[in-house]
Design an enzyme around this catalytic site. Structure first.
Site, PDB file in Angstrom:
ATOM      1  N   ALA A 143       0.999 -26.931 -35.824  1.00  0.00           N
ATOM      2  CA  ALA A 143       0.632 -26.912 -37.250  1.00  0.00           C
ATOM      3  C   ALA A 143      -0.514 -25.927 -37.500  1.00  0.00           C
ATOM      4  O   ALA A 143      -0.513 -25.199 -38.509  1.00  0.00           O
ATOM      5  CB  ALA A 143       0.233 -28.312 -37.712  1.00  0.00           C
TER       6      ALA A 143
ATOM      7  N   ARG B  51      -1.864 -24.408 -29.316  1.00  0.00           N
ATOM      8  CA  ARG B  51      -1.469 -25.672 -28.673  1.00  0.00           C
ATOM      9  C   ARG B  51      -1.097 -26.719 -29.699  1.00  0.00           C
ATOM     10  O   ARG B  51      -0.355 -27.640 -29.403  1.00  0.00           O
ATOM     11  CB  ARG B  51      -2.535 -26.168 -27.710  1.00  0.00           C
ATOM     12  CG  ARG B  51      -3.899 -26.398 -28.275  1.00  0.00           C
ATOM     13  CD  ARG B  51      -4.822 -26.884 -27.167  1.00  0.00           C
ATOM     14  NE  ARG B  51      -6.208 -26.593 -27.486  1.00  0.00           N
ATOM     15  CZ  ARG B  51      -7.227 -26.912 -26.704  1.00  0.00           C
ATOM     16  NH1 ARG B  51      -7.004 -27.504 -25.557  1.00  0.00           N
ATOM     17  NH2 ARG B  51      -8.458 -26.612 -27.058  1.00  0.00           N
TER      18      ARG B  51
ATOM     19  N   ASN C 111      -5.689 -14.775 -24.348  1.00  0.00           N
ATOM     20  CA  ASN C 111      -6.930 -14.949 -25.101  1.00  0.00           C
ATOM     21  C   ASN C 111      -7.500 -16.376 -25.031  1.00  0.00           C
ATOM     22  O   ASN C 111      -8.720 -16.550 -25.076  1.00  0.00           O
ATOM     23  CB  ASN C 111      -6.668 -14.560 -26.565  1.00  0.00           C
ATOM     24  CG  ASN C 111      -7.823 -14.925 -27.474  1.00  0.00           C
ATOM     25  OD1 ASN C 111      -8.799 -14.178 -27.585  1.00  0.00           O
ATOM     26  ND2 ASN C 111      -7.758 -16.091 -28.115  1.00  0.00           N
TER      27      ASN C 111
ATOM     28  N   SER D  53     -15.011 -18.527 -13.631  1.00  0.00           N
ATOM     29  CA  SER D  53     -13.589 -18.490 -14.031  1.00  0.00           C
ATOM     30  C   SER D  53     -13.220 -17.110 -14.566  1.00  0.00           C
ATOM     31  O   SER D  53     -12.111 -16.610 -14.346  1.00  0.00           O
ATOM     32  CB  SER D  53     -13.288 -19.564 -15.081  1.00  0.00           C
ATOM     33  OG  SER D  53     -13.845 -19.241 -16.346  1.00  0.00           O
ATOM     34  N   LYS D  54     -14.157 -16.484 -15.280  1.00  0.00           N
ATOM     35  CA  LYS D  54     -13.871 -15.150 -15.833  1.00  0.00           C
ATOM     36  C   LYS D  54     -13.972 -14.075 -14.746  1.00  0.00           C
ATOM     37  O   LYS D  54     -13.266 -13.064 -14.799  1.00  0.00           O
ATOM     38  CB  LYS D  54     -14.826 -14.844 -16.994  1.00  0.00           C
ATOM     39  CG  LYS D  54     -14.660 -15.759 -18.211  1.00  0.00           C
ATOM     40  CD  LYS D  54     -13.332 -15.562 -18.924  1.00  0.00           C
ATOM     41  CE  LYS D  54     -13.247 -16.355 -20.223  1.00  0.00           C
ATOM     42  NZ  LYS D  54     -11.964 -16.183 -20.931  1.00  0.00           N
TER      43      LYS D  54
ATOM     44  N   SER E  94     -15.245 -11.524 -20.167  1.00  0.00           N
ATOM     45  CA  SER E  94     -16.536 -11.671 -20.831  1.00  0.00           C
ATOM     46  C   SER E  94     -17.541 -10.856 -20.042  1.00  0.00           C
ATOM     47  O   SER E  94     -17.346 -10.619 -18.849  1.00  0.00           O
ATOM     48  CB  SER E  94     -16.941 -13.153 -20.814  1.00  0.00           C
ATOM     49  OG  SER E  94     -18.305 -13.296 -21.120  1.00  0.00           O
TER      50      SER E  94
ATOM     51  N   ASP F 127       0.512 -24.587 -25.367  1.00  0.00           N
ATOM     52  CA  ASP F 127      -0.686 -25.077 -24.675  1.00  0.00           C
ATOM     53  C   ASP F 127      -0.638 -24.408 -23.310  1.00  0.00           C
ATOM     54  O   ASP F 127       0.278 -24.670 -22.517  1.00  0.00           O
ATOM     55  CB  ASP F 127      -0.623 -26.607 -24.550  1.00  0.00           C
ATOM     56  CG  ASP F 127      -1.836 -27.180 -23.843  1.00  0.00           C
ATOM     57  OD1 ASP F 127      -2.523 -26.425 -23.114  1.00  0.00           O
ATOM     58  OD2 ASP F 127      -2.099 -28.380 -24.011  1.00  0.00           O
TER      59      ASP F 127
ATOM     60  N   TYR G 277     -17.793 -21.374 -16.357  1.00  0.00           N
ATOM     61  CA  TYR G 277     -17.235 -20.335 -17.235  1.00  0.00           C
ATOM     62  C   TYR G 277     -17.334 -18.953 -16.570  1.00  0.00           C
ATOM     63  O   TYR G 277     -16.343 -18.214 -16.505  1.00  0.00           O
ATOM     64  CB  TYR G 277     -17.992 -20.333 -18.561  1.00  0.00           C
ATOM     65  CG  TYR G 277     -17.485 -19.318 -19.565  1.00  0.00           C
ATOM     66  CD1 TYR G 277     -16.373 -19.586 -20.351  1.00  0.00           C
ATOM     67  CD2 TYR G 277     -18.129 -18.084 -19.730  1.00  0.00           C
ATOM     68  CE1 TYR G 277     -15.907 -18.656 -21.282  1.00  0.00           C
ATOM     69  CE2 TYR G 277     -17.670 -17.162 -20.661  1.00  0.00           C
ATOM     70  CZ  TYR G 277     -16.563 -17.453 -21.431  1.00  0.00           C
ATOM     71  OH  TYR G 277     -16.101 -16.521 -22.352  1.00  0.00           O
TER      72      TYR G 277
END
Ligand code: NAP
Length: 245
Positions: free
Chosen positions: A40, A37, A89, A171-172, A145, A62, A168
């Site tokens: 640089a 995102r 990922n 969501s997984k 996960s 992003d 978390y």
């Protein structure tokens, strides 16, 4: 098999498991596009891989910004005409580390987590799918996960029974549903879609106390990204071993 080099896009590849996955895929002669995102940071990561002779390039991506992934799709179309491997990922874990309770998890934490870990993965994959369909052997890897496993969460005494982070984990679990559904839709194509449980890995997210070194932590994603034509699809694996849903 074509002698043309394969092309892989790895999201969140400027550090952690994503960077390691890019390194291991690059060592296999695959051109790796490092999604980051902050461009640089992606460029610095790509430079570190190039020093090892890897064909690496940073892409500003992003995953929560649709304009970025539309631009990434255009760039890949122009320069390669197809995408062989997509490793979804990038991910966040923003549930409170201590005193975390399901009954007090805020709607904001749930929404932010699902935006990155689920909605963005679905939208990015949908955008890139026309390019993946052009591959001889498309591979999509969704970074799940062990915490996605409803079976293990519901089993007293399992390794994750006392490790509950509602936003978390859910969501997984939703991401695993996406894996199953997309693999079903693509079952008669050459594209394979699988969920990777990388293990508990020493990264910024996993922390110093994690079990696996980063090299080991990249292996499951790499295995699933380079599956042979008779490999599985619609599965959920850690180092080749199926995980309970
Ligand atoms: P990490 O060290 O925290 O790195 C996360 C990466 O995701 C960073 O490159 C980060 O970019 C990127 N990212 C976050 N939000 C993004 C966004 N909106 N757009 C683009 N990139 C974004 O995490 P990790 O341990 O390497 O984890 C990688 C994946 O493995 C995650 O999906 C995680 O859920 C999963 N996983 C990790 C473990 C573990 O033990 N480490 C276990 C199971 C599953 P910035 O540098 O810009 O923040």
């Amino acid at each position: 098999m074509s002698s043309v080099k394969k092309v892989a896009l790895i999201t969140g590849a400027n550090r952690g498991i994503g960077l390691e996955t890019a390194r291991q895929l690059g060592r296999r002669g695959i051109t790796v596009l490092l999604g980051a995102r902050e461009l640089a940071k992606g460029e610095a990561a790509a430079a570190s891989l190039k020093k090892d002779g890897i064909d690496a390039r940073a892409v500003k991506l992003d995953v929560a910004a649709p304009a970025d992934y539309i631009a990434a799709a255009k760039l890949i179309e122009k320069d390669f005409g197809r995408l062989d491997i997509l490793v979804n990922n990038a991910g966040i874990l923003i549930d409170a580390r201590t005193g975390n309770e399901t009954s007090t998890t805020s709607a904001e934490v749930l929404r932010k987590t699902f935006d990155t870990n689920f909605f963005a993965v679905v939208a990015l994959t949908q955008t890139l799918l026309p390019l993946i369909r052009k591959s001889e052997a498309g591979r999509i890897v969704n970074l799940s996960s062990i915490l996605a496993s409803n079976t293990l969460h519901a089993t007293k005494g399992s390794p994750i029974y006392d490790a509950k982070h509602l936003a978390y984990d859910a969501s997984k679990t939703a991401l695993n549903s996406f894996t199953i559904h997309l693999a079903h839709e693509l079952r008669d194509t050459k594209i394979k879609v699988n969920s990777a449980d990388p293990g508990w890995v020493k990264t910024d997210m996993g922390g110093e106390g994690a079990q696996l070194e980063i090299e080991e932590g990249g292996k499951t994603s790499v295995e699933l990204a380079t599956l042979p034509d008779d490999g599985p699809t619609g599965g959920y694996f850690h180092l080749g071993k199926p995980q309970p849903w």
